[in-house]
Design an enzyme around this catalytic site. Sequence first.
Site, PDB file in Angstrom:
ATOM      1  N   GLU A 176      -0.169 -12.864 -23.618  1.00  0.00           N
ATOM      2  CA  GLU A 176       1.166 -13.139 -23.125  1.00  0.00           C
ATOM      3  C   GLU A 176       2.065 -13.949 -24.313  1.00  0.00           C
ATOM      4  O   GLU A 176       3.160 -13.666 -24.382  1.00  0.00           O
ATOM      5  CB  GLU A 176       1.023 -13.908 -22.047  1.00  0.00           C
ATOM      6  CG  GLU A 176       0.677 -13.050 -20.583  1.00  0.00           C
ATOM      7  CD  GLU A 176       1.797 -11.913 -20.385  1.00  0.00           C
ATOM      8  OE1 GLU A 176       2.868 -11.988 -20.602  1.00  0.00           O
ATOM      9  OE2 GLU A 176       1.245 -10.772 -19.779  1.00  0.00           O
ATOM     10  N   TYR A 180       8.482 -17.091 -17.050  1.00  0.00           N
ATOM     11  CA  TYR A 180       7.639 -15.910 -16.792  1.00  0.00           C
ATOM     12  C   TYR A 180       6.343 -15.856 -17.488  1.00  0.00           C
ATOM     13  O   TYR A 180       5.500 -15.272 -16.543  1.00  0.00           O
ATOM     14  CB  TYR A 180       8.586 -14.644 -18.182  1.00  0.00           C
ATOM     15  CG  TYR A 180       7.679 -13.654 -18.010  1.00  0.00           C
ATOM     16  CD1 TYR A 180       7.846 -12.613 -17.176  1.00  0.00           C
ATOM     17  CD2 TYR A 180       6.878 -13.575 -19.151  1.00  0.00           C
ATOM     18  CE1 TYR A 180       7.161 -11.615 -17.408  1.00  0.00           C
ATOM     19  CE2 TYR A 180       6.058 -12.412 -19.316  1.00  0.00           C
ATOM     20  CZ  TYR A 180       6.323 -11.461 -18.514  1.00  0.00           C
ATOM     21  OH  TYR A 180       5.576 -10.331 -18.630  1.00  0.00           O
ATOM     22  N   ASP A 208      10.003  -9.368 -15.993  1.00  0.00           N
ATOM     23  CA  ASP A 208      10.440  -9.295 -17.235  1.00  0.00           C
ATOM     24  C   ASP A 208      11.654  -8.111 -17.069  1.00  0.00           C
ATOM     25  O   ASP A 208      12.036  -7.637 -16.138  1.00  0.00           O
ATOM     26  CB  ASP A 208       9.572  -9.111 -18.355  1.00  0.00           C
ATOM     27  CG  ASP A 208       8.736  -7.586 -17.915  1.00  0.00           C
ATOM     28  OD1 ASP A 208       9.199  -6.835 -16.953  1.00  0.00           O
ATOM     29  OD2 ASP A 208       7.904  -7.211 -18.788  1.00  0.00           O
TER      30      ASP A 208
END
Length: 370
Positions: free
Chosen positions: A57, A140, A158
């Site tokens: 990520e 996020y 996203d």
Amino acid sequence: MALTGKARKGAFHKADGLAGRLLAWYDAHHRDLPWRVPPSALAKGVRPDPYHVWLSEIMLQQTTVEAVKPYFRKFLDKWPEVTDLAAAEPEDVMKAWAGLGYYSRARNLKKCADLVAALPGSRFPNDETGLRELPGIGAYTAAAIAAIAFGRKAVVIDGNVERVMSRLFEIRTPLPDSKPEIRALLGELVPDERSGDFAQAMMDLGATVCTPKRPRCMLCPVREDCRAVLAGDPELLPVRGEKADKPRRRGAAYVAVRSDGAILLRTRPEKGLLGGMSEVPTTGWTARIDGETSVKSAPFPADWRRAGSISHVFTHFELELDVYRAEVKGATALAGHWWSPIAAIHDEALPTVMKKVIESAIPGATKRRH
Ligand code: SF4
């Protein structure tokens, strides 16, 4: 026709069906990614490794899936566990990161690994709140890790997911004003079980089927739920407000001033935006507000003080930079950086955006002729 509040409520009742269809599609059509545990393995009890999820990520924050794959493998070869990464020399981590860009991510990666390695059992926090405490992890990323690595019921949004949701619910309110509505609607869709797979299914759907141009609606598992298809114009969604015509990116810039007035500069990478030009140290310029835009990401410890903020419009995006300034007594030496005397600042290859940054910290600096 756009959904009324009542109709949306009805849509919530279909949530289980919609999530179920999406998950069934994901089971059959998910992308094979090196950091992923596929649904078949999850069903057999294999758990995602939070280190792998976190590493991927962070790498994916400003980089494409294809570009990330070899780096992800390289990092795992070198540092199979978060404790190995914590034990690594920072220069080796930076070298391994070279080419991925946005080097503040690599610095935060190392800082984060150091912190996690020191936690009990060297384990990552298993919820969004705990994850957000760590360097380089914003809203996020925390939601994504919480859902994928720990199965938390998190709302992971996203750009791909915004597009899918805008179409599914025919949201005609322009972005970014529609973000709260998207969040609320998605929150109703996230299933109690398999929330990590659900998050990844939404990402995959946006990346491979519900694409910005020419969405492949005939192949879409949630076609029967999709209001934009009924309206006949999915490609026109999401609507973007005038201000959002250009994506907005954010970052922070750090103006270090030596006691003789010299300013710390460095050269931007040869390839890419403003390649080879001079700049003060900055964070990456990211579309996400991911904890990289604060004083926490400064290039070295000092008494950094906020000096203001600037905005600048590039061809493809608008940039907002928070500017920090610090007075530096010693001769802080950073590889690839140099101290530029204040009298020579206007001779440096500074792009306009960097002149704005320096002016924000030292009014008149770039205009002086000595
Ligand atoms: Fe996107 Fe088409 Fe699927 Fe609707 S039906 S979610 S527009 S791919």
